[in-house]
Design a protein around this motif. Structure first.
Motif, short mmCIF file in Angstrom:
data_model
loop_
_atom_site.label_atom_id
_atom_site.label_comp_id
_atom_site.label_asym_id
_atom_site.label_seq_id
_atom_site.Cartn_x
_atom_site.Cartn_y
_atom_site.Cartn_z
N LYS A 128 0.77 -1.29 0.02
CA LYS A 128 -0.05 -0.10 0.30
C LYS A 128 0.73 1.21 -0.04
O LYS A 128 0.51 2.41 -0.04
N GLY A 129 2.13 1.24 0.17
CA GLY A 129 3.15 2.31 0.21
C GLY A 129 2.82 2.89 1.55
O GLY A 129 2.75 2.30 2.56
N ALA A 130 3.09 4.31 1.60
CA ALA A 130 3.49 4.66 2.81
C ALA A 130 2.10 5.97 3.16
O ALA A 130 1.77 6.85 2.27
N VAL A 131 1.46 5.72 4.42
CA VAL A 131 0.35 6.69 4.50
C VAL A 131 0.57 7.25 6.03
O VAL A 131 0.90 6.71 7.03
N VAL A 132 0.09 8.59 6.21
CA VAL A 132 0.31 9.26 7.31
C VAL A 132 -0.68 8.49 8.55
O VAL A 132 -2.08 8.41 8.20
#
Length: 210
Positions: free
Chosen positions: A63-67
């Protein structure tokens, strides 16, 4: 102070998250960040790994990087830890702050008051971060500061600043801290810092509706 490219990118992203420029739940796109900063993907990737370890983002290969989102259930403990560690940093910093640091803090306080006057909550959050970061960096306790940043990653700065008239009171609290720093008054500085950290949380709790 010398910083690696990864640290420089991490500072940029950390500030963006705390200031609200990078909202909770938003995805961090490495290519866009690299293009904005004029750097390669590698330091961006490494910076995101650092922020993942600190808790500012959640990163996965799929999903990648999420805050990171906000969890109210852990915040009471976070506030207690913030008071303990940030007071330690502030005390250590007080004897190390040079006149150039004081001048910058005075300038930041003027910026906070101007942003408060025009009702710019986002600007107040950003300047608040820079104000505290400047003080704590002077302490030269990098491990303690790293722990504090981990707590900041989980703290609802964005939601607290939306409390009615909170930015006005925060500006007043900063003025008290600055006055104590200028006079090198340890007791007054710690009292003002504790009030500042706890006041925002108490005000938020009384108004919070999930």
């Amino acid at each position: 102070m010398h910083r690696t490219k990864e640290e420089w990118v991490a500072d940029y992203l950390r500030e963006g998250i705390i200031s609200g420029r990078l909202p909770r739940g938003s995805k961090l796109k490495q290519a866009e960040i690299a293009a904005t900063l004029g750097t390669s993907i590698t330091p961006v990737r490494e910076a995101i790994k650092l922020l993942d370890a600190e808790g500012f983002v959640h990163a996965s290969s799929h999903k990648g990087a999420v805050v990171a989102e906000f969890d109210i259930n852990s915040t009471e403990e976070i506030v207690d830890l913030r008071v303990t560690l940030e007071c330690k940093l502030a005390l250590k910093a007080l004897g190390k702050l040079e006149q150039s640091h004081i001048d910058e803090l005075v300038s930041l306080q003027k910026d906070i008051e101007a942003a408060t006057e025009r009702g710019d909550r986002d600007a107040v959050r950003l300047i608040n971060y820079r104000f505290h970061e400047l003080i704590y960096m002077a302490a030269d306790l990098p491990l303690t500061l790293r722990f504090v940043r981990t707590l900041w990653a989980r703290y609802p700065f964005d939601l607290i600043n939306k409390v009615e008239n909170r930015i006005d009171r925060a500006s007043d609290e900063h003025r008290e801290m600055l006055s104590a720093i200028i006079s090198r008054d340890e007791a007054a500085m710690i009292a003002a810092l504790r009030t500042h950290i706890r006041a925002g949380w108490e005000e938020f709790k009384s108004s919070y509706a999930p």
